[in-house]
Write an enzyme that holds these catalytic residues in place. Structure first.
Site, short mmCIF file in Angstrom:
data_model
loop_
_atom_site.label_atom_id
_atom_site.label_comp_id
_atom_site.label_asym_id
_atom_site.label_seq_id
_atom_site.Cartn_x
_atom_site.Cartn_y
_atom_site.Cartn_z
N SER A 1 0.82 -1.49 0.37
CA SER A 1 0.38 0.28 0.01
C SER A 1 0.96 1.40 0.11
CB SER A 1 -0.74 0.22 1.20
OG SER A 1 -0.50 0.19 2.40
N LYS B 1 1.32 4.18 7.19
CA LYS B 1 -0.10 4.63 5.74
C LYS B 1 1.44 6.23 5.85
CE LYS B 1 -2.68 2.08 4.57
NZ LYS B 1 -2.95 1.10 4.01
#
Length: 258
Positions: free
Chosen positions: A39, A99
């Site tokens: 991701s 993230k």
């Protein structure tokens, strides 16, 4: 026999104190973290091994293993900065995620046609060539990458568009684009006080704050769930296990991430 028992007892004591010291180091200073998914490509690759700086944002109960720290709220805290790469505990799944911090408390966040808007201002994107990787199973999960040039056969080149996005304050970072998908266009998200909004750099292959926790996403992340900041990749393995030294990526030793 007595000497043998004494030797065993000393070994147990040594192991016990080694675990205590390791636990204190992990809680207060640096926590090891292995990147399991794609991701955050191409900033972080599957198989990157990083140390999470636990001192960056202070400490909460989630700073300890099993969320066992007896801290009320957050202590010795400092505010994270937009653009930081953050490891945090998912508020409902008790799983650690990594993230990029996009939205600060009070910000309005929206995606329009794949472009990020912060407080109604579009974040500039500049073409930066292509990100090319081999189409094969990656990491311990054995996942295969998404490719803009799909379908791609095993061992073929998997290609994605690479862009440089500039956030408020001038931080430039790489993002990837694979294809048009629903999360390229969203409603406006207003970040509540004491919460943060996160997105993956691999925008079309990231479970992040664009989807609510109830719908299986990350949603807004309260500050107490922040664990620390990622600054460098210590080393990286392209294989299924970190111990497979012949698969280590030589160009990512002590690699600084931005």
């Amino acid at each position: 026999m007595a000497e043998k028992k004494e030797g065993i007892l000393e070994t147990i004591k040594t192991i016990f104190w080694a675990l205590i010291i390791a636990g204190i180091f992990r809680t207060l200073f640096f926590q090891p973290f292995w990147i399991p998914t794609g991701s955050m490509k191409d900033t972080l690759l599957i198989g990157d091994f990083v140390f999470v700086n636990k001192m960056a944002y202070g400490y909460s109960r989630h700073s300890c293993p099993f969320s066992a720290c007896p801290f009320p709220g957050r202590i010795l805290g400092s505010e994270p900065e937009r653009g930081d790469i953050v490891v945090f505990r998912h508020p409902t799944l008790a799983t650690d995620y990594v993230k990029r911090l996009i939205g600060l408390p009070g910000d309005r966040i929206q995606m329009k046609d794949g472009v990020l808007y912060i407080n109604d201002e579009a974040m500039p994107q500049e073409p930066a060539g292509q990100f090319i990787e081999t189409f094969e199973r990656q990491g311990s999960f054995g996942t295969t990458p998404l490719c803009a040039n799909r379908p791609v056969g095993q061992g073929g080149d998997c290609i994605k568009e690479r862009l440089i996005e500039t956030l408020p304050g001038g931080l430039e970072h790489s993002i990837l684009n694979v294809y048009n998908q629903p999360l390229d266009n969203t409603n406006v998200f207003t970040v509540p006080e004491g919460n943060y909004f996160f997105m993956g750099d691999n925008r079309d292959n990231s479970t992040d704050s664009r989807v609510s926790q109830r719908a299986g996403g990350v949603g807004m992340v309260p500050e107490e769930f922040l664990l620390g900041r990622v600054d460098r990749v210590m080393f990286s393995s392209a294989g299924k296990r970190l111990v497979y030294f012949w698969t280590w990526r030589g160009d990512r030793f002590f690699h600084k991430v931005e």
